[in-house]
Scaffold this active site. Structure first.
Site, PDB file in Angstrom:
ATOM      1  N   ASP A 205      37.860  28.669  49.061  1.00  0.00           N
ATOM      2  CA  ASP A 205      37.904  27.293  49.568  1.00  0.00           C
ATOM      3  C   ASP A 205      38.630  27.245  50.921  1.00  0.00           C
ATOM      4  OD1 ASP A 205      37.507  24.407  48.903  1.00  0.00           O
ATOM      5  OD2 ASP A 205      39.682  24.344  49.047  1.00  0.00           O
ATOM      6  N   GLU A 267      39.592  47.638  44.719  1.00  0.00           N
ATOM      7  CA  GLU A 267      40.345  48.286  43.630  1.00  0.00           C
ATOM      8  C   GLU A 267      39.761  47.891  42.281  1.00  0.00           C
ATOM      9  OE1 GLU A 267      44.367  46.838  43.918  1.00  0.00           O
ATOM     10  OE2 GLU A 267      44.550  47.718  45.930  1.00  0.00           O
TER      11      GLU A 267
END
Ligand code: NOJ
Ligand code: MG
Length: 545
Positions: A205, A267
């Site tokens: 956002d 990751e």
């Protein structure tokens, strides 16, 4: 989930506005169990992923874009266990799940802001937000001239003191100070929390907003007629911004944040992604958010902003492809979302608006990259006139402008009368649905070959069969009149923005947004329509097969 690691590069993503999708418990507000129960609709529609708007703990002043706990579910929408169930069921159905992340501001009820208000000016608690001393006698004037996107000043005063805090949106959404390392660390933890629960990606956002020019200097802007300043007031302005000097948006420092997030996503797995909501001023500035070591995608609002004109669409396609190509990213396309007037209404409403909307959608779906659909567009829903007592958009309260509630009316699923199976019989949706929606429900349209729902299903199936894997090259042709032709390998899409039918080029018609007419050996595409063709010229000859 199986599939390529970069699944998002050509995905169709369906946006669920959580409070308006499906209400399982009859409180009039959509919720997570409601979404889970309706996931088969998305599978049958043929989308690849679902983006769910914020469902975290929130006082709901901006319907979840005011978060008071980023790692929990608001009781209005369910529980963390409901979120886990939703994720598991979506994955079972082959749907990826993107969740919303709101890093520009917290809720004013977030423990950090509560602590900041209770603390002294200059304290570490206040340093997580943008508190500043006001101007004028007693600091009674805002520290600068910035305006809130929702109207009025972007600053609120702390009681009768000389201290003010910045909120680029509602006063209940204080902006964080991203120059404070505590803020970045907190969000790194939030990303890891949701990745560990199995989300496939994030919609970021206000991705262009986190950093402000450090001086917080005044914005230079022209006075406009009527005494209103600037162009940032009201949600409508989010699609009509003309302000060039923007010290509050798109600062270079923000890209360091996205490099960090890129590593966090990596990751967690090669197939996790993030898409930026960045209302930047040019395709070039949008492209900076999707450099190889930053976010994966950015919404391309230029498609949604373009007028109904073949030339305007051609410019958007050419400009977008050039910009993303410069950084090796995949483009995105979107026609509607929970912040803008639904596209059939933008295109004039009624049968003509719907015809144009279907044509624009079919054109979009032929393009390389991914397409974002907004719930209800597959039913051809129009913007609704919401009566003032039912309006809830904070911009309505700040400006008196109608705001965004009209594109957020709860989905009609079945039945003859409200709530149209949005919730249990007898429940009252948080915004009343128009009585006239009986013919637009999923139930009413399913199986009707002329319906918008069946058109969307056919278009998504055709995309999977004929467009996927075609590569990123698009030849853009503007032929006589207002007709756009986009060629992508053997696939051609013709969009007729003019007033008269146009003869289609040679080729096998795969799909069209409206009925075609054949005459004298030619096939004619009506005005306000689009068609997909497989070009005869580039079909392999039998000798090559
Ligand atoms: C963009 C969101 O899409 C909108 O709904 C929200 O009001 C603002 N950001 C503020 O978070
Ligand atoms: Mg509910």
């Amino acid at each position: 989930m199986s599939g390529p690691a970069d699944w998002w590069r050509d995905a169709v993503v369906y946006q669920v506005y959580v409070r308006s999708f499906a209400d399982s418990d009859g409180d009039g507000v959509g919720d997570l169990p409601g979404i889970t129960a309706r996931l088969p609709h998305l599978r049958d529609l043929g989308v690849d992923a679902v983006w769910i708007t914020p469902f975290y703990t929130s006082p709901q002043h901006d319907h979840g874009y005011d978060v008071s706990d980023y790692c929990d579910v608001d009781p209005l929408f369910g529980t963390l266990a409901d979120a886990d169930t939703l994720l598991a069921r979506a994955h079972e159905l082959g749907l990826r799940v993107i969740v919303d992340l709101v890093p520009n501001h917290t809720s004013s009820q977030h423990p950090w802001f509560v602590e900041a208000l209770a603390a002294e000016p200059g304290s570490p608690a206040r340093a997580r937000y943008l508190f500043r001393t006001g101007r004028g006698p007693g600091g009674s004037q805002p520290p600068n001239n910035w305006l809130s996107v929702f109207g009025g000043p972007a600053w609120s005063r702390v009681g009768e003191t000389d201290q003010w805090y910045l909120h680029l949106f509602d006063s209940t959404q204080p902006d964080l100070d991203w120059r404070n390392p505590e803020v970045g660390d907190m969000f790194a933890g939030v990303l890891r929390f949701w990745l560990a629960r199995g989300v496939d990606g994030f919609r970021v956002d206000v991705a262009h907003g986190l950093f402000k020019e450090e001086s917080l200097r005044d914005q230079e802007r022209a006075e406009v007629a009527g005494g209103q300043e600037g162009a940032n007031e009201g949600a409508r302005e989010m699609v009509e911004r003309t302000v060039a000097d923007e010290p509050m948006w798109d600062q270079p420092e923000v890209h360091e944040v996205y490099r960090r997030w890129h590593d966090i996503l990596d990751e967690a797995g090669p197939d996790r992604m993030a898409v930026a909501e960045a209302w930047t001023q040019t395709p070039e500035s949008m492209a900076r958010f999707v450099r190889p070591d930053e976010l994966d995608q950015a919404f391309n609002f230029s498609w949604l902003l373009a007028d109904w004109s073949a030339a305007a669409f051609a410019d958007v396609v050419t400009g977008t492809l050039a910009a993303v190509d410069s950084v090796g990213a995949a483009p995105t396309w979107v026609l509607s979302n929970h912040d803008v007037v639904r596209h059939p209404t933008r295109y004039g409403g009624g049968p003509r608006g719907l015809a144009r909307a279907r044509a624009a959608t079919l054109t979009m779906l032929a393009l390389p990259g991914s397409s974002y659909l907004y719930q209800g567009e597959e039913l051809g829903l129009e913007q609704v006139e919401v009566s003032s007592e039912h309006r809830q958009d904070p911009s309505w309260f700040r400006t008196g402008e109608p705001g965004r509630d009209g594109c957020r009316v709860p989905m009609p699923w079945g039945g003859q009368t409200p709530p149209f199976d949005f919730g249990p019989a007898g429940s009252s949706p948080w915004i009343p649905q128009p009585e006239g929606w009986a013919g637009l429900t999923v139930e009413a349209q399913a199986g009707d070959p002329g319906s918008t729902l069946e058109f969307y299903r056919a278009a998504l199936a055709a995309r999977r069969e004929h467009a996927r894997g075609l590569g990123a090259e698009v030849e853009v042709r503007l032929d006589a009149g207002d007709v756009l032709e986009l060629r992508r390998g053997p696939l051609t899409v013709v969009l007729n923005c003019g007033d008269t039918p146009t003869a289609l080029p040679q080729g096998e018609v795969l799909l069209s947004s409206a009925g075609l007419r054949s005459e004298g050996g030619a096939t004619y595409l009506p005005a306000d329509a689009a068609a997909w063709l497989r070009s005869a010229a580039v079909q392999p000859s039998s000798a090559e097969l």
